[in-house]
Every structure is written in C-alpha cells, then in structure tokens.
Write a protein that holds these residues in place. Structure first.
Motif, PDB file in Angstrom:
ATOM      1  N   VAL A 161      -2.086  -2.883  -4.826  1.00  0.00           N
ATOM      2  CA  VAL A 161      -0.853  -3.074  -5.587  1.00  0.00           C
ATOM      3  C   VAL A 161      -0.801  -2.048  -6.712  1.00  0.00           C
ATOM      4  CG1 VAL A 161       0.538  -4.694  -6.913  1.00  0.00           C
ATOM      5  CG2 VAL A 161      -0.941  -5.532  -5.087  1.00  0.00           C
ATOM      6  N   ALA A 190      -9.371  -2.006  -1.032  1.00  0.00           N
ATOM      7  CA  ALA A 190      -8.511  -3.140  -0.688  1.00  0.00           C
ATOM      8  C   ALA A 190      -8.256  -4.055  -1.880  1.00  0.00           C
ATOM      9  CB  ALA A 190      -9.181  -3.947   0.426  1.00  0.00           C
ATOM     10  N   ASN A 191      -7.022  -4.478  -2.019  1.00  0.00           N
ATOM     11  CA  ASN A 191      -6.611  -5.483  -3.004  1.00  0.00           C
ATOM     12  C   ASN A 191      -6.865  -5.046  -4.441  1.00  0.00           C
ATOM     13  OD1 ASN A 191      -5.251  -7.889  -3.354  1.00  0.00           O
ATOM     14  ND2 ASN A 191      -7.047  -9.185  -3.188  1.00  0.00           N
ATOM     15  N   ALA A 192      -7.072  -3.752  -4.660  1.00  0.00           N
ATOM     16  CA  ALA A 192      -7.147  -3.250  -6.036  1.00  0.00           C
ATOM     17  C   ALA A 192      -5.754  -3.240  -6.655  1.00  0.00           C
ATOM     18  CB  ALA A 192      -7.742  -1.848  -6.051  1.00  0.00           C
ATOM     19  N   THR A 193      -5.732  -3.288  -7.997  1.00  0.00           N
ATOM     20  CA  THR A 193      -4.476  -3.263  -8.755  1.00  0.00           C
ATOM     21  C   THR A 193      -4.520  -2.081  -9.713  1.00  0.00           C
ATOM     22  OG1 THR A 193      -4.488  -5.690  -8.709  1.00  0.00           O
ATOM     23  CG2 THR A 193      -2.988  -4.639 -10.267  1.00  0.00           C
ATOM     24  N   LEU A 195      -2.755  -0.375 -12.968  1.00  0.00           N
ATOM     25  CA  LEU A 195      -1.764  -0.652 -14.017  1.00  0.00           C
ATOM     26  C   LEU A 195      -0.815   0.524 -14.218  1.00  0.00           C
ATOM     27  CD1 LEU A 195      -3.691  -3.115 -14.449  1.00  0.00           C
ATOM     28  CD2 LEU A 195      -2.682  -3.122 -16.731  1.00  0.00           C
ATOM     29  N   LEU A 205     -12.964   7.088  -6.229  1.00  0.00           N
ATOM     30  CA  LEU A 205     -13.029   5.921  -5.342  1.00  0.00           C
ATOM     31  C   LEU A 205     -12.899   4.664  -6.209  1.00  0.00           C
ATOM     32  CD1 LEU A 205     -13.610   4.639  -2.533  1.00  0.00           C
ATOM     33  CD2 LEU A 205     -16.044   4.866  -3.054  1.00  0.00           C
ATOM     34  N   ALA A 208     -12.886  -2.130  -3.996  1.00  0.00           N
ATOM     35  CA  ALA A 208     -12.033  -3.235  -3.555  1.00  0.00           C
ATOM     36  C   ALA A 208     -11.944  -4.282  -4.661  1.00  0.00           C
ATOM     37  CB  ALA A 208     -12.608  -3.855  -2.284  1.00  0.00           C
ATOM     38  N   GLY A 209     -10.758  -4.776  -4.906  1.00  0.00           N
ATOM     39  CA  GLY A 209     -10.561  -5.824  -5.891  1.00  0.00           C
ATOM     40  C   GLY A 209     -10.596  -5.368  -7.339  1.00  0.00           C
ATOM     41  N   ALA A 210     -10.765  -4.081  -7.580  1.00  0.00           N
ATOM     42  CA  ALA A 210     -10.800  -3.586  -8.962  1.00  0.00           C
ATOM     43  C   ALA A 210      -9.417  -3.670  -9.603  1.00  0.00           C
ATOM     44  CB  ALA A 210     -11.303  -2.142  -8.986  1.00  0.00           C
ATOM     45  N   VAL A 211      -9.423  -3.820 -10.934  1.00  0.00           N
ATOM     46  CA  VAL A 211      -8.172  -3.783 -11.701  1.00  0.00           C
ATOM     47  C   VAL A 211      -8.272  -2.587 -12.636  1.00  0.00           C
ATOM     48  CG1 VAL A 211      -6.687  -5.023 -13.320  1.00  0.00           C
ATOM     49  CG2 VAL A 211      -7.886  -6.277 -11.509  1.00  0.00           C
ATOM     50  N   GLY A 224     -14.633  -3.446 -10.565  1.00  0.00           N
ATOM     51  CA  GLY A 224     -14.560  -4.562 -11.499  1.00  0.00           C
ATOM     52  C   GLY A 224     -13.194  -4.770 -12.131  1.00  0.00           C
ATOM     53  N   ASN A 225     -13.148  -5.809 -12.984  1.00  0.00           N
ATOM     54  CA  ASN A 225     -11.921  -6.177 -13.684  1.00  0.00           C
ATOM     55  C   ASN A 225     -12.272  -6.404 -15.132  1.00  0.00           C
ATOM     56  OD1 ASN A 225      -9.583  -7.261 -14.729  1.00  0.00           O
ATOM     57  ND2 ASN A 225      -9.479  -8.996 -13.314  1.00  0.00           N
TER      58      ASN A 225
ATOM     59  N   ASN B 159       2.997  -9.287  -5.502  1.00  0.00           N
ATOM     60  CA  ASN B 159       1.748  -9.806  -4.946  1.00  0.00           C
ATOM     61  C   ASN B 159       1.105 -10.896  -5.779  1.00  0.00           C
ATOM     62  OD1 ASN B 159       2.269  -7.164  -3.690  1.00  0.00           O
ATOM     63  ND2 ASN B 159       0.361  -7.527  -2.611  1.00  0.00           N
ATOM     64  N   ASN B 191      -0.311  -9.049  -8.799  1.00  0.00           N
ATOM     65  CA  ASN B 191      -1.553  -9.411  -8.100  1.00  0.00           C
ATOM     66  C   ASN B 191      -2.406 -10.408  -8.880  1.00  0.00           C
ATOM     67  OD1 ASN B 191      -2.964  -9.227  -5.693  1.00  0.00           O
ATOM     68  ND2 ASN B 191      -4.111  -7.404  -6.249  1.00  0.00           N
TER      69      ASN B 191
ATOM     70  N   VAL C 161      -8.040 -11.041   1.541  1.00  0.00           N
ATOM     71  CA  VAL C 161      -8.179  -9.719   2.146  1.00  0.00           C
ATOM     72  C   VAL C 161      -9.621  -9.525   2.585  1.00  0.00           C
ATOM     73  CG1 VAL C 161      -7.876  -7.244   1.822  1.00  0.00           C
ATOM     74  CG2 VAL C 161      -6.386  -8.854   0.616  1.00  0.00           C
ATOM     75  N   THR C 163     -12.269  -6.883   4.519  1.00  0.00           N
ATOM     76  CA  THR C 163     -12.324  -5.421   4.709  1.00  0.00           C
ATOM     77  C   THR C 163     -13.447  -5.071   5.683  1.00  0.00           C
ATOM     78  OG1 THR C 163     -13.910  -5.015   2.943  1.00  0.00           O
ATOM     79  CG2 THR C 163     -11.593  -5.131   2.315  1.00  0.00           C
ATOM     80  N   THR C 193     -11.235 -11.220  -2.112  1.00  0.00           N
ATOM     81  CA  THR C 193     -11.484  -9.993  -1.361  1.00  0.00           C
ATOM     82  C   THR C 193     -12.917 -10.029  -0.848  1.00  0.00           C
ATOM     83  OG1 THR C 193     -10.036  -8.830  -2.917  1.00  0.00           O
ATOM     84  CG2 THR C 193     -11.436  -7.458  -1.496  1.00  0.00           C
ATOM     85  N   LEU C 195     -15.937  -7.813   0.810  1.00  0.00           N
ATOM     86  CA  LEU C 195     -16.313  -6.432   1.118  1.00  0.00           C
ATOM     87  C   LEU C 195     -16.891  -6.300   2.524  1.00  0.00           C
ATOM     88  CD1 LEU C 195     -15.714  -6.168  -1.944  1.00  0.00           C
ATOM     89  CD2 LEU C 195     -17.184  -4.158  -1.778  1.00  0.00           C
ATOM     90  N   VAL C 211     -14.179 -11.479  -5.825  1.00  0.00           N
ATOM     91  CA  VAL C 211     -14.444 -10.257  -5.064  1.00  0.00           C
ATOM     92  C   VAL C 211     -15.887 -10.361  -4.575  1.00  0.00           C
ATOM     93  CG1 VAL C 211     -14.567  -7.744  -5.152  1.00  0.00           C
ATOM     94  CG2 VAL C 211     -12.767  -8.955  -6.413  1.00  0.00           C
ATOM     95  N   ASN C 225     -15.605 -11.583 -10.293  1.00  0.00           N
ATOM     96  CA  ASN C 225     -15.594 -10.213  -9.788  1.00  0.00           C
ATOM     97  C   ASN C 225     -16.674  -9.454 -10.515  1.00  0.00           C
ATOM     98  OD1 ASN C 225     -15.123  -7.590  -9.050  1.00  0.00           O
ATOM     99  ND2 ASN C 225     -12.980  -7.525  -9.705  1.00  0.00           N
TER     100      ASN C 225
END
Lengths: 241, 241, 241
Positions: A161, A190-193, A195, A205, A208-211, A224-225, B159, B191, C161, C163, C193, C195, C211, C225
C-alpha cells in the motif's frame, strides 16, 4: 466505440483496423501483420489506440472516461502485445508501453504514464497521474495512489500500500498530496505500507509488513514498524552479482 | 427484476418509473424530473428502490438476496443521485442515503444502514449489519465486517482492515462477534488494522500501518504495532481550525 | 464449452448432463437427481467436471487455461454442491472437493488441490500449485501464493498475506520459491503477513497485523512485528475444550 454486442465494431490498432462481429466464441482476428484475441463481452470506448496482437478478456472496460470527461475526449494508448485479463477497467488518458499485461480485476485510473514490459497483478489499483517506468512489476492487491513515481525495474509485492495524504481530510489536503517515489530497482515486500512522500532508494529492499515512515537510502534493507535499516542489499548473497 | 437483456424492464425510482429497452449503447433515460444512466449489462433484482438520477455501470448486481432469502424478499433502498460503478455487487435489505457512490468491484452485503454522501472505494467490502453515518469515506480495498459502526464524517484509508472476531473458530464465536466503533470524524490511516470491539474516539487519527489493540481516546494520534498514543490531533498544524 | 450465450450448451456433472438454453432469468435445471442453478452470463471452458447441485453466478469463468495451455487441455474438477459467486475466475487443472464455495470476485489459479468444505472469501486470490485441506476457511481479500500448504481446519482472516519469495528478483528466485505451511487448525488473524517458508504450527493463533518471520510452535499465540510468542492457545478460555 467497440462494443462486443454491436453487429460490427472497430478497434483501431497502430497498424491495422479490425472489425469485430458478435461472436459466440473467443474470437481471434488477423490481417496478416497483426491480430486481436478477445472474449465476447467487453467495452472499448472511443479513441482507444491498441497496439498489435492484443488479447482482451471478458467484462473488461478500456477507455472509461473520468468524471467530467466525455467518452473519447482523452486518447488512450496501449502498446503492442497487451494482455488485459477479465474484469479489468482501464480509464482513458493513459499512455502505456509495449508488452503490458494485467491480471484479473485490475483498476487503472486516468492519465498515467506507464513504460514497456510492465505487469500489474490481479485486483491491483493504480490511481491517476502515476508515472511507472519500464520493467516494473506490481503484484496482486497493490494500491498505488495518484502522484506516485515508480522507476524502472522496481517490484511491489502483494498487498503493498502506497499512500499520498499525510493528513487526510485536513485543510488543503488536495494541494498537499505527496506521492511516494520508488527508485530504480527497489523492491517492496508484501503488505508493506509507504507513507506519503517517502523516497525508497535505488535497489533498496523493504521487508514484508514494514511501515516506511522515512526515506530509505539506496541499497538499504529496512524492516519493522516503523521501518529501520538492518543491513545492506549487497550483504545478501542472493543479490550479489 | 430489471435485466439489461430483457426487451423491456422497469426500475422503480421514488419519483418515477423507467422502462429500459435493450440498448447497444450506454443508455440515458429521462422523464423530465429524473434520469437513469446505465451500462447495458447489469442486474437489478426485484424490490430495489432507486432514487432519481442514478448511474449504474456494467456487470453490476443490485438487490442480490442473501442466503435463505428470495429475490425481492428484502427491500433495497438507494437514495438520489447514486453512482454505482462497474462490477459492484450490492445485496438486498440495504437502506442507503442520497449521493451514494461506489468505485469499481465493490461488495456490500445485506441489511446495512448507510447515510447520505457516502463514498465507498474500489474493491472495498462491507459485510452485513454495518451502520455507516453521513459523509463517510471508505477508500479502496477496505474490509469492514458485520456489526461495525462508522459514525458521521469518518475516513478509512486504503486497505484498512476492521475485525470483529477476537477468537476465530472458538466456541460461540458467532455470539461473541464484536465490531469496532469508529467515532465521528476519526481518520484511519492506510493498511491499519482494528481489533474486535475497539473504539476509535472522535476525531482521532490512526497512523498508516498501525495495529489498534485498545480503545483510542478522542482526538488522539496513535501509531505502531501495537498502536500507542504519540500526540494529539490539535497539535497538528493542518488540523487546526 | 458452455457459453451462456449459446442456444444450447452442456455442462457435464458427475451424475448427469444438463443442457442450458439461453435464459432471461436465473435458470434452475433439474433432472431429478441433480440440479444446476446459474446466472445467465458466464463461461465454463471445456473439460470442466462439475458435481451435482452447483450454483454459478454471473460473469464467472471456470476452466480458464493458464499460459501455454489450451482450453480443456487440463481437466477441472469441482465436487458436489459448489457455490461459485459472481465475478469469480477459476483456472483449469484444479481438483476441488465437495461443498466448495467462493465469495464474489475470487481468483483461483491453476493446478491447486483443494479439499472438502472449503470456503474462499470475496476478492481472495489463490495462486497455483497450492494444497488446501478440508474444512479450511479463507476470508476476504486474502493472498495465497504458489506452493503454499494449508492443512485441514485452518482459518485465514481478512487481508492475510502469505508470501513465498524471500529475495524478489534475485538470481534463481523461481527455483527458491518457498511457500508457507499452515498446520492443522491454525488461525491467522486479519492483515497478518507470513514470510516465505515459515511454518505456523498446529492450532497456533497469529494475531491480527502480525508479521511472522520465524516458525510458530504448535499451539502458540504470536503477535507483533516481528511476531513473538505471548502465550499459549490453551490459556485462552474460549479455546478450552
């Protein structure tokens, strides 16, 4: 307007014009130099310029006018060998390169610039005024808002997103929309956001799932988030040249 | 039942009745006080009450009966000036206000109450028995489960996922479904995930990618996984009056 | 090929053959032992073997050939009492058990093995070469990539999700695809998510928005996460026997 229901309809290609007659089967029409393969229920609005050897699935719309525009008012260009799978909607005013393909149920809004060899996965949404380079892959269920920039060779995983409004419904939000920039060769897990306004550096890189709340340096690996740098892409064996 | 294929079909509006004849083009029918614009392949099931000046896209279904109900058994009401874009499915038993619009490929299950000036973005899913106030915006790819409450003026970004089952597949899970409540004017970033039963306070702002596990106070700004309060909305320049 | 437009079309069921005539209404055909209920605009490609008492919605495609295959080259099997809702696309080469149902706008790619009593929610995507056991529930907007294994009785919440590519666009990425395994009875919370290659243990519970970067032990509850074990499923009152 090409309507699959009409007794005769024309689709203009850069090299040729096809007439489509209502057909009970998938149709494949060829005039020697070019071909068009279609389902038998779809809509191509006026002023759509399709390259040679296109394949168009059922229940697809190409050239849908955005609000305030008439059908055909904005030209829609799609290059050679496009594959547009079923249930996909592409608005007018797009300029799309060769070897474009979509999955099923994709939505592409108006006035985007999309390069060659771009693949947009099933159920993905690309809003308007987006710039996408060559050889870009958007996987399934991705959301890309207006004013995003996706440079050559970048890759967005499933359900990524991207955002552009830091303060939704604030004063002047429309003037302050600020798309993200994904630089050349960057990969978004995958499923990263992402801003609004962040820049993901070249070949970076995102896990996955990072914000991603801040810019990502070229070649960095972030997870991470909120996302933090954990290593460099060149430290990953699989990416070594 | 209005079927775009039938030679003559009627759609009842509050002020008028239209007959639709099978058409090769988008049709626009007017009787002076009201109009109906449609694609030419869609389904309107029996007992759908559409307000004036509606626009209905191709491959749309309105009034689909839920399991165990017959077509037309539940009335479906949609107010004036609705815009229902292509590939959207709206079940029966919904009561929806004026100036409703959907993106493409939206799914709205049965027996929801939806106010005026509501916009539901492309590919978004609203399950059943949801209450949505006036002037609410759901962006693209949002998921809203049964028994959620979305008060006036709230905003859900792309999302966003709202949930209602804390212990899926546990004993009595159906009796314990507990939707989230999003209070007036709250904004949920892209998200983000809301856990079952949480209350997001009035005018609160949930950051993109946040996982909201506890109630959010009125006017709070929360971010992270799990989401924690980081500031107040009134501290953000863009939201000052 | 069964085309809803054709004057006469056949769909083969295990017990019977139906002829479908073009119909202006939803059709229900019965030969005593079996029935077929359909919308009136859909596609069933050749070599699709549908069990008895199927229901097929409008604008559905069943048996779509993957790239490089011809229509009907791969057999498609779907068991008894399938309910395939509108706008769904199922590729060829799938072997699917009894009591299968999909929501609206589902995409199922080719050559998956799917057990009995499986429900796949609206807008969910299942890629190819996936193995899904009996009594599995995938909620809405889920993404399941190729080579995933979902054992009996597992549950995936909305927008989960999964992956399979740890290093997208790296050398040999195709050879290194590694799907996740979700063991018997595990439950994956909304918007989580997983991995590549992780194993979620039997009866484990993954929290919403988690995650999952490492294997989850049998019966563990993980959140965050990256996801960390916070308790055991047997400590949750609602899951006690």
């Amino acid at each position: 307007m090409l309507e699959s229901k009409s007794k005769k309809a024309r689709v203009r290609s850069r090299n040729s014009k096809f007439k489509i007659r209502n057909s009970k089967r998938k149709s494949r029409i060829s005039n020697g130099s070019a071909s068009l393969t279609t389902g038998f229920e779809f809509r191509i609005r006026p002023n759509v310029n399709l390259g040679v050897d296109a394949v168009i699935g059922d229940w697809v719309i190409i050239g849908e006018p955005p609000r305030g525009k008439k059908p055909g008012e904005l030209e829609t260009q799609i290059g050679a060998r496009a594959v547009i799978r079923s249930h996909t909607v592409i608005y007018s005013g797009n300029v799309i390169g060769d070897d474009f393909q979509t999955g099923h149920g994709v939505l592409i809004r108006e006035e985007n610039r999309i390069g060659n060899h771009v693949s947009i996965g099933s159920h993905t949404i690309v809003e308007h005024h987006v710039v996408i380079g060559n050889n870009v892959r958007l996987h399934s269920n991705v959301f890309v808002p207006e004013f995003s920039v996706l440079e050559d060779d970048c890759w967005l995983g499933p359900n990524v997103v991207v955002t552009n409004a830091r303060y939704p419904r604030s004063r002047n939000v429309k003037e302050q929309l600020h798309g993200a920039t994904i630089k050349r060769g960057a990969k978004i897990g995958a499923n990263a956001t992402l801003l609004p306004g962040v820049v993901v550096g070249a070949n970076a890189l995102v896990g996955a799932g990072a914000v991603v709340t801040r810019d990502v340096p070229d070649g960095a690996v972030v997870v991470g988030n909120p996302a933090r740098v954990v290593k460099r892409v060149e430290d990953i064996e699989e990416y070594k040249q």
